[in-house]
Design a protein around this motif. Structure first.
Motif, short mmCIF file in Angstrom:
data_model
loop_
_atom_site.label_atom_id
_atom_site.label_comp_id
_atom_site.label_asym_id
_atom_site.label_seq_id
_atom_site.Cartn_x
_atom_site.Cartn_y
_atom_site.Cartn_z
N TYR A 34 -46.41 46.88 63.60
CA TYR A 34 -45.99 45.60 63.05
C TYR A 34 -47.23 44.88 62.54
O TYR A 34 -48.17 44.62 63.29
N LEU A 35 -47.23 44.57 61.25
CA LEU A 35 -48.35 43.90 60.60
C LEU A 35 -47.86 42.58 60.03
O LEU A 35 -46.90 42.56 59.26
N PRO A 36 -48.48 41.46 60.41
CA PRO A 36 -48.00 40.17 59.92
C PRO A 36 -48.26 40.01 58.42
O PRO A 36 -49.36 40.28 57.94
N GLY A 37 -47.23 39.62 57.68
CA GLY A 37 -47.36 39.36 56.26
C GLY A 37 -47.33 40.59 55.37
O GLY A 37 -47.55 40.49 54.18
N VAL A 38 -47.03 41.76 55.93
CA VAL A 38 -47.00 43.00 55.16
C VAL A 38 -45.58 43.55 55.20
O VAL A 38 -44.89 43.43 56.20
N ASN A 39 -45.15 44.16 54.09
CA ASN A 39 -43.82 44.77 53.96
C ASN A 39 -42.73 43.72 54.17
O ASN A 39 -41.79 43.93 54.93
N GLN A 40 -42.85 42.62 53.47
CA GLN A 40 -41.87 41.54 53.62
C GLN A 40 -40.69 41.74 52.67
O GLN A 40 -40.84 42.30 51.58
N TYR A 41 -39.54 41.27 53.09
CA TYR A 41 -38.36 41.29 52.26
C TYR A 41 -37.56 40.03 52.52
O TYR A 41 -37.76 39.33 53.51
N LYS A 42 -36.66 39.72 51.59
CA LYS A 42 -35.86 38.49 51.69
C LYS A 42 -34.44 38.85 52.09
O LYS A 42 -33.88 39.84 51.61
N LYS A 43 -33.89 38.05 52.97
CA LYS A 43 -32.53 38.26 53.44
C LYS A 43 -31.73 36.99 53.18
O LYS A 43 -32.18 35.89 53.52
N HIS A 44 -30.57 37.14 52.59
CA HIS A 44 -29.70 36.01 52.31
C HIS A 44 -28.76 35.83 53.49
O HIS A 44 -28.03 36.74 53.86
N ARG A 45 -28.79 34.65 54.08
CA ARG A 45 -27.95 34.36 55.24
C ARG A 45 -26.87 33.36 54.86
O ARG A 45 -27.14 32.37 54.19
N LYS A 46 -25.68 33.65 55.35
CA LYS A 46 -24.59 32.71 55.13
C LYS A 46 -24.73 31.54 56.08
O LYS A 46 -25.42 31.62 57.09
N SER A 47 -24.05 30.47 55.79
CA SER A 47 -24.10 29.32 56.68
C SER A 47 -23.34 29.63 57.96
O SER A 47 -22.27 30.24 57.95
N GLN A 48 -23.93 29.24 59.11
CA GLN A 48 -23.30 29.51 60.40
C GLN A 48 -22.18 28.52 60.69
O GLN A 48 -21.16 28.87 61.24
N THR A 49 -22.41 27.27 60.33
CA THR A 49 -21.38 26.25 60.50
C THR A 49 -21.07 25.67 59.13
O THR A 49 -21.82 25.85 58.16
N SER A 50 -19.99 24.96 59.04
CA SER A 50 -19.57 24.45 57.73
C SER A 50 -20.50 23.35 57.22
O SER A 50 -20.55 23.09 56.03
N GLY A 51 -21.28 22.70 58.09
CA GLY A 51 -22.15 21.62 57.66
C GLY A 51 -23.49 22.07 57.11
O GLY A 51 -24.11 21.37 56.32
N GLN A 52 -23.96 23.27 57.49
CA GLN A 52 -25.27 23.73 57.05
C GLN A 52 -25.14 24.66 55.85
O GLN A 52 -24.22 25.49 55.80
N PRO A 53 -26.04 24.55 54.89
CA PRO A 53 -25.99 25.48 53.75
C PRO A 53 -26.59 26.84 54.12
O PRO A 53 -27.30 26.96 55.11
N GLY A 54 -26.31 27.84 53.30
CA GLY A 54 -26.92 29.14 53.49
C GLY A 54 -28.40 29.07 53.12
O GLY A 54 -28.87 28.10 52.55
N GLU A 55 -29.13 30.14 53.45
CA GLU A 55 -30.56 30.12 53.16
C GLU A 55 -31.06 31.53 52.87
O GLU A 55 -30.41 32.52 53.16
N ILE A 56 -32.26 31.59 52.28
CA ILE A 56 -32.94 32.85 52.03
C ILE A 56 -34.13 32.89 52.97
O ILE A 56 -35.00 32.03 52.93
#
Length: 101
Positions: A34-56
């Motif tokens: 495990y190397l910090p800051g190496v081999n990074q990728y983005k994951k799209h997350r849905k909102s967990q509750t109806s009040g919070q928006p989704g995030e990347i």
């Protein structure tokens, strides 16, 4: 395992080729580091509750052990790890300059 936590390594393949990073964690069973800051990728997350928006979210994936090379702290060159026994202790040495790591 010849690499340990805190060793300075250089990534030899992939989009992060040439980056020097210290090892954060070693997985012995799966031969991953495990190397910090190496081999990074983005994951799209849905909102967990109806009040919070989704995030990347940006996450780091582990790197295979074969895709990194150790950098000697003394001579600052990419090297392989050798072993030498001294005073009944097994010590890691640099193959290029024969200094202890």
């Amino acid at each position: 395992m010849k690499l340990k936590k805190g060793d300075l390594v250089i990534v030899t393949v992939g989009k992060d080729r040439g980056r020097q990073v210290a090892i954060e964690k070693v997985d012995l069973k799966r031969n991953l580091v495990y190397l910090p800051g190496v081999n990074q990728y983005k994951k799209h997350r849905k909102s967990q509750t109806s009040g919070q928006p989704g995030e990347i979210v940006t996450l780091s994936r582990p790197v295979k052990l074969a895709n990194v090379a150790l950098v000697c702290p003394k001579c600052k060159q990419i090297t392989r790890v050798g072993y030498k026994t001294s005073d009944d202790k097994k010590v890691r040495i640099c193959r290029k300059c024969d200094m202890t790591i």
